[in-house]
Design an enzyme around this catalytic site. Structure first.
Site, short mmCIF file in Angstrom:
data_model
loop_
_atom_site.label_atom_id
_atom_site.label_comp_id
_atom_site.label_asym_id
_atom_site.label_seq_id
_atom_site.Cartn_x
_atom_site.Cartn_y
_atom_site.Cartn_z
N THR A 38 -17.53 -94.46 -41.43
CA THR A 38 -18.68 -94.84 -40.63
C THR A 38 -18.29 -95.70 -39.43
O THR A 38 -17.51 -96.65 -39.57
CB THR A 38 -19.70 -95.63 -41.49
OG1 THR A 38 -20.04 -94.84 -42.63
CG2 THR A 38 -20.96 -95.94 -40.71
N SER A 109 -14.33 -92.99 -46.92
CA SER A 109 -15.64 -93.63 -46.90
C SER A 109 -16.74 -92.59 -46.67
O SER A 109 -16.88 -91.67 -47.47
CB SER A 109 -15.66 -94.75 -45.85
OG SER A 109 -16.78 -95.60 -46.01
N GLN A 110 -17.52 -92.69 -45.59
CA GLN A 110 -18.52 -91.66 -45.34
C GLN A 110 -17.84 -90.29 -45.21
O GLN A 110 -18.41 -89.28 -45.62
CB GLN A 110 -19.32 -91.96 -44.06
CG GLN A 110 -20.46 -90.97 -43.83
CD GLN A 110 -21.30 -91.23 -42.59
OE1 GLN A 110 -22.08 -90.39 -42.15
NE2 GLN A 110 -21.18 -92.41 -42.01
N ASP A 194 -14.13 -102.97 -53.92
CA ASP A 194 -14.68 -102.22 -52.79
C ASP A 194 -16.21 -102.26 -52.82
O ASP A 194 -16.82 -101.87 -53.80
CB ASP A 194 -14.20 -100.77 -52.89
CG ASP A 194 -14.55 -99.94 -51.66
OD1 ASP A 194 -15.66 -100.09 -51.12
OD2 ASP A 194 -13.71 -99.11 -51.27
N HIS A 206 -11.66 -101.98 -49.14
CA HIS A 206 -12.17 -100.68 -48.70
C HIS A 206 -11.31 -100.08 -47.59
O HIS A 206 -11.11 -98.87 -47.54
CB HIS A 206 -13.62 -100.83 -48.20
CG HIS A 206 -14.24 -99.54 -47.79
ND1 HIS A 206 -14.56 -98.55 -48.70
CD2 HIS A 206 -14.62 -99.06 -46.57
CE1 HIS A 206 -15.11 -97.52 -48.06
NE2 HIS A 206 -15.15 -97.81 -46.77
#
Length: 270
Positions: A38, A109-110, A194, A206
């Protein structure tokens, strides 16, 4: 049909067949897709560590980033929807160009969330309302390894989990979820601290999966590729980091490696 028409038709058919052969002849053995996190700028974002490691370890490997918004805030759900479709579309386009190649997919992540959803299905809130995978059958047959890091869809108990996280992410899969079609080629990295894949409170955790698990991810990918014959010795790293800078000669991005081929074929897409 007149003889002239037959000749023209035969030449056209042969040209298409020759173009397809030429295109496949210039395909890489291994192609890596990377999906960023993100708000990261267009490119690979934090997925670049693993993308670069795999690129450096395999002669002639190519790569491309998943093109999607990677937006946060109120646009997060729609960004995930766009990303899932981008994963499906870009991998399918490559499959049509180079069906005999192997692919590796890395999501962070995203970026991990959209890869997870594209290959393992949903539902995923308002972003995806189907439990079916969106990738094509051709892509399913050519994918060799999938690396997910800091995946918000993380849930405890999956056979491909790596790390010490037991809590689920903010978009966690339901208890008992399975991804049987791909679970033997997935590695998902998530540690308890995380905040996005395990409801912890350390953003450093993260952002640190490339350094912490990059070499483990590379070893997993290489084991799935079975690429010992075209594998280069991995570059050593200092200070415990797994980041390996790629040389200009060793990095062949899709836009650089295939543009000449598409131009030579006059933009032909089969």
């Amino acid at each position: 049909m007149r003889l002239n028409d037959i000749i023209i038709s035969t030449i056209a058919t042969a040209s298409v067949a020759d173009a397809a052969k030429a295109r496949r002849a210039n395909c890489p053995n291994i192609h890596i897709f990377g999906a960023r996190e993100t708000t990261a700028p267009p490119g690979f974002g934090s997925a670049s560590t693993v993308v670069d490691l795999v690129m450096n370890a395999n002669d002639g490997a190519t790569s491309e980033s998943i093109v999607y918004p990677a937006a946060g805030g109120n646009e997060y759900a729609s960004s995930v929807s766009s990303g899932i479709l981008a994963v499906a579309n870009q991998t399918n386009t490559f499959n049509q160009m180079c069906p005999d190649s192997k692919i590796v997919v890395v999501g962070y992540s995203q970026g991990a969330q959209i890869v997870d959803d594209a290959f393992c299905g949903g539902p995923d809130g308002t972003s995806l309302n189907t439990s079916m995978a969106l990738v094509s059958t051709g892509v399913s047959e050519m994918v060799a390894a999938i690396i997910l890091m800091g995946d918000p869809r993380h849930v405890n108990g999956l056979p491909y989990n790596v790390g010490n996280a037991t809590a689920g992410g903010f978009a966690a899969r339901p208890a008992g979820f399975q991804c049987p079609a791909f679970e033997n080629i997935i590695q998902e990295y998530c540690d308890a601290a995380d905040p996005f894949c395990a409801k912890g409170n350390s953003t450093a955790t993260h952002q640190g999966y490339g350094r912490e698990y990059g070499q483990a991810a590379l070893q997993f990918v290489q084991s799935k590729l079975g690429a010992s014959n075209n594998t280069k010795a991995s570059a050593s790293t200092s200070g415990g980091t797994n980041d390996v800078p790629a040389s200009a000669a060793g990095r062949t991005r899709l836009g650089e490696g295939y543009m000449w081929m598409l131009l030579a074929l006059g933009g032909l897409v089969l």
